[in-house]
Design a protein around this motif. Structure first.
Motif, mmCIF file in Angstrom:
data_model
loop_
_atom_site.group_PDB
_atom_site.id
_atom_site.type_symbol
_atom_site.label_atom_id
_atom_site.label_comp_id
_atom_site.label_asym_id
_atom_site.label_seq_id
_atom_site.Cartn_x
_atom_site.Cartn_y
_atom_site.Cartn_z
ATOM 1 N N LEU A 194 -0.614 -32.242 62.301
ATOM 2 C CA LEU A 194 -0.866 -31.312 63.401
ATOM 3 C C LEU A 194 -0.975 -32.051 64.729
ATOM 4 O O LEU A 194 -0.513 -31.564 65.764
ATOM 5 N N VAL A 195 -1.583 -33.231 64.695
ATOM 6 C CA VAL A 195 -1.656 -34.059 65.897
ATOM 7 C C VAL A 195 -0.250 -34.448 66.343
ATOM 8 O O VAL A 195 0.093 -34.374 67.530
ATOM 9 N N LEU A 196 0.587 -34.834 65.389
ATOM 10 C CA LEU A 196 1.961 -35.215 65.706
ATOM 11 C C LEU A 196 2.745 -34.046 66.282
ATOM 12 O O LEU A 196 3.472 -34.192 67.267
ATOM 13 N N PHE A 197 2.626 -32.875 65.671
ATOM 14 C CA PHE A 197 3.301 -31.691 66.193
ATOM 15 C C PHE A 197 2.880 -31.434 67.638
ATOM 16 O O PHE A 197 3.717 -31.181 68.515
ATOM 17 N N ALA A 198 1.580 -31.511 67.909
ATOM 18 C CA ALA A 198 1.063 -31.211 69.240
ATOM 19 C C ALA A 198 1.597 -32.190 70.282
ATOM 20 O O ALA A 198 2.050 -31.786 71.358
ATOM 21 N N PHE A 199 1.577 -33.472 69.961
ATOM 22 C CA PHE A 199 1.986 -34.468 70.944
ATOM 23 C C PHE A 199 3.498 -34.550 71.100
ATOM 24 O O PHE A 199 4.001 -34.741 72.201
#
Length: 207
Positions: A194-199
């Motif tokens: 989810l962090v990767l998707f957001a960034f």
């Protein structure tokens, strides 16, 4: 890439095959930024990447009467760009800037990401530091999955792997990234995703 965008790309491709002369130009405009981002991380030489993308579409236009039906235009374009870009890069490998820059591809720095708060700054720095500890192939699979939102089957086509190998590669990459970001046991690989998707989707810069 969302299902809606994939369907739109396939629709433009179908129009192109049916004789719509403007459809390929629309597809170029629609896909250029994504292809450029991917290509620049693969071979960090901007003009080479731009020229290769333009030549890819020019070649499609010149062969429009012979190009076969393509089920997934997104994967096709990524595969074609990767193959041609690496082929061209190998021919000019003696150039110093390309030699040094391409020894490790899919690299990231803090400047690649836009941040809006102190919390995001801390997360960004951890993310960049963690990505540096991954292999180039691990970083590539992360980019294809979380930046380009490709399915495992599509990633397998692009990276010339089987689907299970893609799953294994991504699993190991997320596991390593979670460890390097010093994320506690309470946070699983999905949360790192989810962090990767957001960034990658909201805060990545285009050069």
């Amino acid at each position: 890439m969302t299902t809606q965008n994939k369907n739109w790309d396939n629709s433009l491709w179908n129009k192109f095959q049916q004789g719509d002369n403007d459809a390929l130009g629309e597809l170029f405009q629609e896909r250029f930024r994504e292809l450029y981002f991917y290509g620049l991380k693969l071979v960090p030489v901007a003009e080479l990447v731009k020229d290769t993308i333009q030549d890819l579409f020019t070649d499609l236009w010149s062969r429009k009467e012979k190009v076969k039906e393509i089920a997934n235009i997104n994967a096709y374009l990524m595969v074609s760009l990767r193959r041609e870009l690496l082929r061209r890069a190998s021919k000019i490998r003696t150039q110093t800037d390309l030699d040094e820059a391409s020894s490790q591809y899919f690299t990231f720095s803090s400047e690649d990401f836009i941040i809006g708060s102190e919390t995001e700054l801390e997360t960004r720095n951890k993310l960049v530091a963690g990505l540096r500890h991954l292999t180039s192939r691990q970083r590539e699979v992360i980019v294809l999955r979380f930046k380009h939102e490709m399915e495992f089957k599509e990633i397998a086509q692009v990276m010339d792997l089987n689907v299970q190998s893609v799953r294994n590669l991504l699993f190991r990459a997320l596991e390593k990234l979670r460890e390097e970001m010093n994320v506690g046991d309470s946070v699983d690989k999905q949360d790192v995703g989810l962090v990767l998707f957001a960034f990658f989707k909201e805060k990545i810069k285009f050069s």
